[in-house]
Design an enzyme around this catalytic site. Structure first.
Site, PDB file in Angstrom:
ATOM      1  CB  SER A  93     -14.289   0.252   1.986  1.00 40.06           C
ATOM      2  OG  SER A  93     -13.723  -1.020   2.136  1.00 40.06           O
ATOM      3  N   GLY A 128     -18.626  -5.109  -1.371  1.00 35.61           N
ATOM      4  CA  GLY A 128     -18.061  -5.217  -2.717  1.00 35.61           C
ATOM      5  C   GLY A 128     -18.876  -4.488  -3.768  1.00 35.61           C
ATOM      6  CG  HIS A 165      -1.999  -0.947   1.282  1.00 42.64           C
ATOM      7  ND1 HIS A 165      -2.781  -1.232   0.194  1.00 42.64           N
ATOM      8  CD2 HIS A 165      -2.500  -1.711   2.293  1.00 42.64           C
ATOM      9  CE1 HIS A 165      -3.700  -2.134   0.536  1.00 42.64           C
ATOM     10  NE2 HIS A 165      -3.544  -2.435   1.807  1.00 42.64           N
ATOM     11  NE  ARG A 223     -18.035  -2.281   3.835  1.00 36.43           N
ATOM     12  CZ  ARG A 223     -19.003  -1.489   3.368  1.00 36.43           C
ATOM     13  NH1 ARG A 223     -20.142  -1.388   4.006  1.00 36.43           N
ATOM     14  NH2 ARG A 223     -18.825  -0.767   2.271  1.00 36.43           N
TER      15      ARG A 223
END
Ligand code: A3P
Length: 287
Positions: A127, A250, A97, A248
């Site tokens: 999210s 998507g 990341h 969760r």
């Protein structure tokens, strides 16, 4: 709970990412055939890695002698991580990341292939809010409004979304970097599986593409994650090795269920100019 977060060069990181490793990033020995999978958190990292795993038929066992290994997130853990990756005999798929200025310099000098996946920052924020609530490695932020303020100020793990995207903009015209958009992948996954495979020079048939699309669907991935045993040594996202926390909704546009119109205006006021000045960010579907 603040002890769950530390800051490096002004960017918040979880304690699963050690300072010594962050300090040593530029000593990391890249290989020309490394493939780097980059994303700001919650942009579809696991989705992309699932596609990649299926394209290469690889595993994520760090002792693997197979042809391709999906490694743990580059920044996850302490410095012994670099030895572990050095000792891998196989080709490496390395998720991270990190922003462009932080990735090991050798990824750039050795012209490694990199894939950067971008997602609508509003959905990314939503999210990430749920991730902060559910992930024991992140501080609990009870209120969405508090979290959104943090997100907009870049006071969340890996810093500001727009800074991250702008940092990767440097590679925009680099033929070794492929940029993918979460929303486009949702609309036409076969097209992007094809695009990834030609970017990596992997030949796949239509049938294989359809198989990969099936295996990397939200529902299949979610179901698999429920059954899978957690391997604490392996993480795709440095923030968890528990895949149950990942799947969760998507969906595209869940931000509309969270942002008030005032918050949307707050987002626009802070982000709009920056987004307009960034070619990568401008191409995101915001509605
Ligand atoms: P939501 O929280 O909006 O559901 P990352 O892998 O970078 O941590 O990103 C996680 C986000 O990607 C989650 O978003 C998750 O549901 C979504 N996601 C994971 N697999 C997906 C898939 N196969 N298709 C679409 N979205 C997916």
């Amino acid at each position: 709970q603040t002890e769950l977060i530390h800051s490096f060069k002004g960017i918040p990181f979880s304690t699963t990412v050690s300072t010594e490793l962050l300090q040593a990033l530029d000593t990391f020995e890249a290989r020309e055939d490394d493939v780097v999978l980059v994303s700001y958190p919650k942009s579809g990292t696991h989705w992309l890695t699932e596609i990649m795993k299926n394209l290469y038929h690889c595993n994520n066992d760090n002792n693997a002698t197979g042809q391709v290994t999906l490694t743990s997130a580059l920044e996850f853990g302490d410095l012994s991580k670099f030895d572990e990756l050095r000792n891998l005999p196989s080709k490496r798929l390395i998720p991270t990341h990190l922003s462009h200025d932080m990735i090991p310099v050798q990824f750039k000098t050795k012209k490694c292939k990199m894939i950067y996946v971008i997602r609508n920052p509003k959905d990314t924020a939503v999210s990430m809010f749920h991730y902060y609530q559910q992930n024991p490695l992140l501080p609990k932020i009870e209120k969405w409004s508090t979290f959104l303020d943090m997100f907009l100020k870049g006071e969340v793990v890996y810093g500001s979304w727009i800074d991250h995207v702008q940092s990767w903009e440097k590679n925009q015209n680099d033929e070794n970097t492929l940029f993918l958009y979460y929303e486009s992948m949702k609309k036409d996954l076969p097209k992007y599986v094809k695009e990834i495979s030609s970017f990596l020079n992997i030949s796949v048939s239509e049938d294989q593409i359809n198989e990969i699309v099936k295996k990397s669907s939200f529902s299949e991935m979610k179901e698999k994650a429920q059954k899978e045993k957690v391997d604490t040594k392996h993480t795709v996202c440095a923030l968890t090795s528990d895949k149950k926390l990942i799947f969760r909704k998507g969906a595209v546009g869940d931000w509309k269920n969270h942002f008030t119109s005032k918050q949307n205006a707050q987002f626009e006021a802070l982000f709009k100019d920056k987004i307009n000045s960034s070619e990568l960010a401008r191409q995101v579907e915001y509605e």
